[in-house]
Scaffold this active site. Structure first.
Site, PDB file in Angstrom:
ATOM      1  N   LYS A 172       0.882  -1.177   0.000  1.00  0.00           N
ATOM      2  CA  LYS A 172       0.000   0.000   0.000  1.00  0.00           C
ATOM      3  C   LYS A 172       0.913   1.218   0.000  1.00  0.00           C
ATOM      4  O   LYS A 172       1.333   1.692   1.044  1.00  0.00           O
ATOM      5  CB  LYS A 172      -0.882  -0.026   1.257  1.00  0.00           C
ATOM      6  CG  LYS A 172      -2.213   0.699   1.124  1.00  0.00           C
ATOM      7  CD  LYS A 172      -2.111   2.145   0.719  1.00  0.00           C
ATOM      8  CE  LYS A 172      -1.748   3.077   1.843  1.00  0.00           C
ATOM      9  NZ  LYS A 172      -1.507   4.467   1.355  1.00  0.00           N
ATOM     10  N   GLU A 175      -0.355   7.439  -1.352  1.00  0.00           N
ATOM     11  CA  GLU A 175      -1.251   7.869  -2.445  1.00  0.00           C
ATOM     12  C   GLU A 175      -0.743   9.146  -3.112  1.00  0.00           C
ATOM     13  O   GLU A 175      -1.290   9.586  -4.113  1.00  0.00           O
ATOM     14  CB  GLU A 175      -2.686   8.042  -1.920  1.00  0.00           C
ATOM     15  CG  GLU A 175      -2.886   9.095  -0.841  1.00  0.00           C
ATOM     16  CD  GLU A 175      -2.569   8.601   0.573  1.00  0.00           C
ATOM     17  OE1 GLU A 175      -1.587   7.847   0.757  1.00  0.00           O
ATOM     18  OE2 GLU A 175      -3.298   9.000   1.514  1.00  0.00           O
ATOM     19  N   SER A 225       4.611   8.537   9.615  1.00  0.00           N
ATOM     20  CA  SER A 225       4.756   9.443  10.751  1.00  0.00           C
ATOM     21  C   SER A 225       4.404   8.715  12.058  1.00  0.00           C
ATOM     22  O   SER A 225       3.666   7.724  12.057  1.00  0.00           O
ATOM     23  CB  SER A 225       3.884  10.676  10.543  1.00  0.00           C
ATOM     24  OG  SER A 225       2.573  10.285  10.215  1.00  0.00           O
ATOM     25  N   CYS A 280      13.669  10.738   6.591  1.00  0.00           N
ATOM     26  CA  CYS A 280      13.643  10.395   8.021  1.00  0.00           C
ATOM     27  C   CYS A 280      15.059  10.303   8.575  1.00  0.00           C
ATOM     28  O   CYS A 280      15.251  10.274   9.773  1.00  0.00           O
ATOM     29  CB  CYS A 280      12.914   9.089   8.244  1.00  0.00           C
ATOM     30  SG  CYS A 280      13.818   7.700   7.593  1.00  0.00           S
TER      31      CYS A 280
HETATM   32  P1  NAD Z   1       2.138   9.344   6.766  1.00  0.00           P
HETATM   33  O1  NAD Z   1       2.166   8.830   8.148  1.00  0.00           O
HETATM   34  O2  NAD Z   1       1.232  10.475   6.444  1.00  0.00           O
HETATM   35  O3  NAD Z   1       1.721   8.178   5.750  1.00  0.00           O
HETATM   36  C1  NAD Z   1       2.346   6.915   5.779  1.00  0.00           C
HETATM   37  C2  NAD Z   1       1.389   5.879   5.223  1.00  0.00           C
HETATM   38  O4  NAD Z   1       0.249   5.789   6.093  1.00  0.00           O
HETATM   39  C3  NAD Z   1       0.841   6.226   3.841  1.00  0.00           C
HETATM   40  O5  NAD Z   1       0.786   5.061   3.055  1.00  0.00           O
HETATM   41  C4  NAD Z   1      -0.547   6.772   4.137  1.00  0.00           C
HETATM   42  O6  NAD Z   1      -1.472   6.522   3.096  1.00  0.00           O
HETATM   43  C5  NAD Z   1      -0.954   6.014   5.377  1.00  0.00           C
HETATM   44  N1  NAD Z   1      -1.858   6.804   6.252  1.00  0.00           N
HETATM   45  C6  NAD Z   1      -1.982   8.148   6.284  1.00  0.00           C
HETATM   46  N2  NAD Z   1      -2.877   8.501   7.227  1.00  0.00           N
HETATM   47  C7  NAD Z   1      -3.303   7.359   7.799  1.00  0.00           C
HETATM   48  C8  NAD Z   1      -4.230   7.071   8.860  1.00  0.00           C
HETATM   49  N3  NAD Z   1      -4.862   8.047   9.511  1.00  0.00           N
HETATM   50  N4  NAD Z   1      -4.424   5.797   9.200  1.00  0.00           N
HETATM   51  C9  NAD Z   1      -3.766   4.811   8.555  1.00  0.00           C
HETATM   52  N5  NAD Z   1      -2.873   5.017   7.549  1.00  0.00           N
HETATM   53  C10 NAD Z   1      -2.643   6.276   7.179  1.00  0.00           C
HETATM   54  O7  NAD Z   1       3.651   9.683   6.377  1.00  0.00           O
HETATM   55  P2  NAD Z   1       4.181  10.458   5.107  1.00  0.00           P
HETATM   56  O8  NAD Z   1       3.874  11.909   5.250  1.00  0.00           O
HETATM   57  O9  NAD Z   1       3.796   9.760   3.865  1.00  0.00           O
HETATM   58  O10 NAD Z   1       5.762  10.230   5.281  1.00  0.00           O
HETATM   59  C11 NAD Z   1       6.582  11.045   6.068  1.00  0.00           C
HETATM   60  C12 NAD Z   1       6.780  10.484   7.445  1.00  0.00           C
HETATM   61  O11 NAD Z   1       7.367   9.182   7.368  1.00  0.00           O
HETATM   62  C13 NAD Z   1       7.751  11.299   8.264  1.00  0.00           C
HETATM   63  O12 NAD Z   1       7.276  11.371   9.581  1.00  0.00           O
HETATM   64  C14 NAD Z   1       9.035  10.506   8.188  1.00  0.00           C
HETATM   65  O13 NAD Z   1       9.947  10.724   9.247  1.00  0.00           O
HETATM   66  C15 NAD Z   1       8.510   9.132   8.219  1.00  0.00           C
HETATM   67  N6  NAD Z   1       9.484   8.178   7.711  1.00  0.00           N
HETATM   68  C16 NAD Z   1      10.059   7.324   8.595  1.00  0.00           C
HETATM   69  C17 NAD Z   1      11.015   6.421   8.163  1.00  0.00           C
HETATM   70  C18 NAD Z   1      11.647   5.454   9.119  1.00  0.00           C
HETATM   71  O14 NAD Z   1      12.159   4.455   8.668  1.00  0.00           O
HETATM   72  N7  NAD Z   1      11.627   5.700  10.413  1.00  0.00           N
HETATM   73  C19 NAD Z   1      11.376   6.395   6.812  1.00  0.00           C
HETATM   74  C20 NAD Z   1      10.767   7.286   5.945  1.00  0.00           C
HETATM   75  C21 NAD Z   1       9.802   8.172   6.405  1.00  0.00           C
END
Ligand code: NAD
Length: 495
Positions: A172, A175, A225, A280
């Protein structure tokens, strides 16, 4: 308008229903639409994957490895077009997009050794005529949920070990930039993967919730996140699934008085501003030790930041491109204003930047804050943009405490020539991945990736041996092949 469809049973799947806009961040325009799935699609995909998985798992691991070798070759052969596609949806520059793909490719290379990686332990003669051995079996249907900021690397962190170990996998992707995931699934099919083993499910919270609840999805790897990672982790774990959920970060670079400041500044430019800070493992906090180090560093940072070049993703001379969306740009600008309001010194303000011919693109010039303090919300929160915050520390101990007390604990780096200081730092700092004179300490594919504290929920990390453990379950066999008749024994067996 280009349509981005789901990928199931080895082919594209178009469904009517909700759609999401996919933007070109360079132009600030919608360039495609993606289908947003629902719980019924999750049911269908999980059933299809479940039916396909046993035959894939039954292949000997060497044959699965051959598919992975071919998958690796095809990714390499398609590197340029994958990178351009990735850059057009994410906004990172093409050279950086190639790095994104390359770091994922290295995990594919790692799992080309799957016959060796799946070997279990064996003890001959653990008791009289008794041997004990472990086997590592796939879980069945597994899933990965990925963030926008590494549209190739993170899907491959998960897909490669999940599939090589004999599972079916549902990806997944974010988007916001979903196209590369579909291309990767297509290339895996071309490499000889059977239909139903690598599926791509587009969508938002609706499909994540359905995956987390689905009884046939046995393990979920999530990166995103922290608040969402924690919520997904809690729900999945309470449904009895194996979960690993990586969250946000706020990585510090500690600069000791003896560090080579020219090298530090060169390293910090890429680590703080590369990919517009949307990593990240970016370094949004720099913590010089001692006032003199801080002043010297500041004098070198200002011209280096001023010389950075912001441009479109396809500009080979650009250091970084736009941020991913208009909302994210507004959020970063909001944090810059909050920093001013909190009393930090805004040394360089990246707001108000406009690129000729791309006035609607989501560009931000680099920002530098000095005199940031730990109590500030802009320090505590992950900004995820081209914003560098300087927090001055009095001593190495204070710098270690600073990084250790931060709620996130993904990565950290120390710049020094002093081995004893570096050793004390490694020993004491409460962060999962540590760099010594290495600004972005993302481990190589045969180690594992994972943070501490609010940066990761769950016990096993991404890729490396941890991923082999995550995507398999261990069965331990105690066998007796004996000529001697067994006596009756009503006590717990002891050897
Ligand atoms: P996000 O949390 O908004 O989205 C991540 C995934 O979760 C996406 O596929 C999204 O569709 C899904 N999602 C969004 N809202 C949701 C909800 N309410 N319930 C369930 N699923 C949901 O993150 P993002 O903005 O796409 O990515 C950036 C974040 O990812 C930053 O916080 C970054 O630090 C983190 N990140 C962490 C790592 C790591 O390995 N620790 C690596 C890369 C990015």
């Amino acid at each position: 308008m280009r349509m981005i469809d789901h990928f199931m049973d080895g082919r594209s799947l178009h469904l009517d229903g909700r759609l999401g806009d996919v933007f070109d961040p360079n132009l600030g325009r919608v360039q495609a639409q993606v289908g947003l799935g629902d719980a019924a699609l999750v049911d269908r995909m999980a059933a299809n994957a479940k039916a396909a998985q046993p035959a894939w798992a039954a292949l000997n691991p060497q044959r699965r490895a051959r598919v992975m070798f071919e998958f690796k070759r095809l990714i390499e052969a398609n590197m340029q077009s994958l990178a351009e596609l990735l850059a057009s949806e994410h906004g990172k520059v093409v050279a950086d997009a190639k790095g994104d793909i390359q770091r994922g490719l290295e995990v594919v290379e790692f799992v080309c050794g799957i016959p060796h990686l799946l070997k279990g332990g064996y003890t001959q003669g653990a008791g009289t005529d008794i041997d004990v051995y472990d086997i590592h079996q796939p879980l069945g249907v597994t899933a990965g949920i990925t963030p926008f900021n590494f549209p190739a690397m993170i899907p491959l962190w998960m897909a490669a070990p999940a599939i090589a170990t004999g599972n079916a996998f549902i990806l997944k992707p974010s988007e916001r930039d979903p196209s590369v995931s579909v291309r990767l699934a297509e290339l895996a099919m071309e490499a000889g993967l059977p239909a139903g083993i690598f599926n791509v499910l587009h969508g938002d919270k609706t499909v994540v919730d359905a995956l987390v609840e689905h009884p046939d999805v046995k393990a979920i790897s999530f990166v995103g996140s922290s608040d969402i990672a924690q919520a997904v982790y809690a729900r999945g774990a309470s449904a009895g699934k194996r979960m690993q959920c990586m969250g946000g970060a706020k990585n510090h670079g500690i600069v000791m008085p003896d560090a080579d400041l020219d090298r530090v500044v060169a390293d910090v430019m890429g680590a703080a501003f590369g990919s517009a800070g949307e990593r990240c493992m970016a370094m949004p906090v720099i913590a010089p030790v001692g006032e003199r180090t801080a002043e010297r560093l500041r004098q070198k940072l200002i011209p280096a930041i001023a010389s950075l070049r912001v441009g479109v993703s396809t500009d080979p001379d650009a250091d970084y491109g736009p941020v991913v969306s208009a909302q994210h740009k507004a959020r970063i600008e909001g944090y810059i204003q909050m920093g001013v309001d909190e009393g930090a010194e805004l040394v360089i303000d990246g707001r108000g930047f406009s690129l000729q011919g791309h006035e609607e693109g989501y560009f931000l010039a680099p920002t530098l804050f000095d005199h940031v303090t730990p109590a500030m919300k802009t320090y505590q929160d992950e900004i995820f943009g081209p914003v560098l915050q300087m927090v001055r520390a009095d001593s190495l101990d204070a710098a270690i405490k600073l990084a250790s007390d931060h709620p996130y604990g993904n990565g950290v780096a120390i710049f020094t020539r002093d081995g004893a200081a570096a050793r004390a730092f490694v020993d004491q700092v409460e962060v999962g991945m540590v760099g010594i004179n290495v600004p972005i300490p993302v481990p190589v594919a045969y180690h594992s990736f994972g943070g501490w504290k609010r940066s990761a929920f769950g016990d096993l990390n991404q890729y490396g041996m941890d991923s082999i453990r995550f995507f398999t379950r261990t069965k331990t066999v105690t066998q007796r092949w004996s000529e001697t008749a067994a006596g009756r024994n009503f006590s717990i067996p002891t050897l």
